[in-house]
Design a protein around this motif. Structure first.
Motif, PDB file in Angstrom:
ATOM      1  N   VAL A 148      45.336  32.575  44.568  1.00 35.74           N
ATOM      2  CA  VAL A 148      45.557  34.011  44.405  1.00 35.74           C
ATOM      3  C   VAL A 148      44.667  34.750  45.388  1.00 35.74           C
ATOM      4  N   LEU A 149      45.270  35.493  46.294  1.00 37.01           N
ATOM      5  CA  LEU A 149      44.472  36.222  47.278  1.00 37.01           C
ATOM      6  C   LEU A 149      43.912  37.523  46.703  1.00 37.01           C
ATOM      7  N   GLY A 150      44.524  38.048  45.657  1.00 39.13           N
ATOM      8  CA  GLY A 150      44.068  39.270  45.023  1.00 39.13           C
ATOM      9  C   GLY A 150      43.257  38.979  43.778  1.00 39.13           C
ATOM     10  N   ASP A 151      43.510  39.749  42.728  1.00 38.93           N
ATOM     11  CA  ASP A 151      42.758  39.629  41.482  1.00 38.93           C
ATOM     12  C   ASP A 151      43.573  38.891  40.410  1.00 38.93           C
ATOM     13  N   ARG A 168      40.595  34.699  45.111  1.00 33.80           N
ATOM     14  CA  ARG A 168      39.744  35.359  46.115  1.00 33.80           C
ATOM     15  C   ARG A 168      39.142  36.657  45.580  1.00 33.80           C
ATOM     16  N   GLY A 169      39.869  37.331  44.693  1.00 37.72           N
ATOM     17  CA  GLY A 169      39.408  38.610  44.179  1.00 37.72           C
ATOM     18  C   GLY A 169      38.657  38.479  42.869  1.00 37.72           C
ATOM     19  N   ALA A 170      38.735  39.539  42.067  1.00 37.33           N
ATOM     20  CA  ALA A 170      38.030  39.571  40.787  1.00 37.33           C
ATOM     21  C   ALA A 170      38.883  38.928  39.688  1.00 37.33           C
ATOM     22  N   VAL A 171      38.207  38.335  38.713  1.00 29.93           N
ATOM     23  CA  VAL A 171      38.882  37.778  37.532  1.00 29.93           C
ATOM     24  C   VAL A 171      38.466  38.616  36.332  1.00 29.93           C
ATOM     25  N   ARG A 172      39.467  39.204  35.635  1.00 32.20           N
ATOM     26  CA  ARG A 172      39.161  40.093  34.518  1.00 32.20           C
ATOM     27  C   ARG A 172      38.417  39.339  33.409  1.00 32.20           C
ATOM     28  N   SER A 173      38.933  38.171  33.043  1.00 34.17           N
ATOM     29  CA  SER A 173      38.243  37.310  32.067  1.00 34.17           C
ATOM     30  C   SER A 173      38.865  35.921  32.125  1.00 34.17           C
ATOM     31  N   LEU A 174      38.120  34.940  31.637  1.00 34.94           N
ATOM     32  CA  LEU A 174      38.602  33.559  31.588  1.00 34.94           C
ATOM     33  C   LEU A 174      39.062  33.218  30.178  1.00 34.94           C
ATOM     34  N   GLU A 208      36.497  31.986  51.139  1.00 37.64           N
ATOM     35  CA  GLU A 208      36.620  33.285  50.471  1.00 37.64           C
ATOM     36  C   GLU A 208      36.977  33.149  48.993  1.00 37.64           C
ATOM     37  N   PHE A 209      37.252  31.939  48.531  1.00 34.77           N
ATOM     38  CA  PHE A 209      37.778  31.753  47.176  1.00 34.77           C
ATOM     39  C   PHE A 209      36.728  31.163  46.238  1.00 34.77           C
TER      40      PHE A 209
END
Length: 229
Positions: A148-151, A168-174, A208-209
Motif C-alpha cells: 500500500v503506497l498510501g494509508d 508506506r503511509g500511516a496505519v490507523r490501527s492494527l 519507504e515501507f
C-alpha cells in the motif's frame, strides 16, 4: 483483435466467447467497450489473453482469473479479482470492498484507492494499491503480499496468518495479532519484486515501507488470549 460493444452484445455472450478460448488462441487481445458497470465481467478466464475494458465495471470483475491480463480504465465494484489464481488485473481507478478477496496467485494492481477489506483472506495473491485502503483490510490473510503506497484504515491485518503487509503511509490501527515487524532481507526482496512487477520501481523504494504481519499468538487457543479473539 476482437472488439465487443456491451451496448449491443449481451454480457453472457461475451463471457461465453472468452471461456471458449484455447490456450493457443490467435485472439489474444480483446477490447470491451461500454461496460456500463455490469457485474461479473471477464470472470473465469483461463487463457493468456489481454482484455482491455474501456470504462467502469461492477461486482466481481476478473473473478477466478487464470493467466489473463485484464485492464480496466475506470473504477471497479465489490470483489474485483476475487479468488484470482494467476495472471494480472489492473484497475486504473478506485476499487470497492473486498478487492482480491481469497486470491491465491497473480497480481492485482489498483492505481486509485481500495475500500474496506482489501485482500480479505488472501491466500497467495500479490496486491498493490497506489492509493489508500479501507478498514479491516487483510482480515485473516494467509499468504501473499499486500503493498500500500498510501494509508491503511482501522484494524489492519486482523487475525492475520502469514501474509506480508507493506504500508508506506500511516496505519490507523492494527487488528488482533497484527504487529509491526522488522524488515528482513527476504521481506525486502519480496517487496522489491512485487513493486517491479507492478511497474513502480522508478516511483518507490522498499526503504519507504513498514512491514506488518502476524505475532502468531492466536495460532492456537490460549485462555490468556481469549479477549483478542
Amino acid at each position: 483483435m476482437p472488439v465487443v460493444d456491451l451496448a449491443t452484445v449481451p454480457l453472457r455472450s461475451l463471457n461465453a466467447d472468452l471461456h471458449k478460448l484455447p490456450q493457443n488462441t490467435n485472439e489474444t487481445h480483446w477490447t470491451i467497450r461500454n461496460p456500463g458497470g455490469k457485474h461479473a465481467l471477464a470472470v473465469g478466464l483461463d487463457a493468456p489473453v489481454i482484455v482491455e475494458i474501456e470504462g467502469h465495471v461492477g461486482y466481481y470483475c476478473g473473478g477466478m482469473n487464470k493467466e489473463a491480463t485484464i485492464v480496466v480504465s475506470g473504477n471497479a465494484g465489490v470483489g474485483v479479482g476475487e479468488n484470482m489464481m494467476s495472471g494480472e488485473i489492473r484497475i486504473k481507478g478506485d476499487a470497492s470492498q473486498a478487492a482480491g478477496a481469497t486470491g491465491r496467485g497473480g497480481l492485482l494492481v489498483i492505481e486509485g484507492d481500495a475500500s474496506a477489506r482489501c485482500g480479505i483472506s488472501m491466500k497467495g495473491i500479490d496486491i498493490v494499491v497506489k492509493g489508500s485502503i479501507g478498514p479491516m483490510s487483510a482480515f485473516m490473510a494467509q499468504e501473499g503480499n499486500l503493498v500500500v503506497l498510501g494509508d491503511a484504515g482501522e484494524a489492519l491485518g486482523d487475525s492475520i496468518y502469514e501474509a506480508r503487509l507493506f504500508v508506506r503511509g500511516a496505519v490507523r490501527s492494527l487488528g488482533a495479532d497484527c504487529v509491526e515487524k522488522p524488515m528482513e532481507a527476504a521481506d525486502r526482496t519480496a517487496l522489491a519484486g512485487v513493486i517491479a512487477r507492478a511497474g513502480l520501481s522508478d516511483d518507490v523504494s522498499p526503504d519507504e515501507f513498514k512491514l506488518y504481519g502476524s505475532a502468531r499468538t492466536l495460532y492456537h487457543f490460549h485462555v490468556d488470549n481469549a479477549s483478542a479473539y
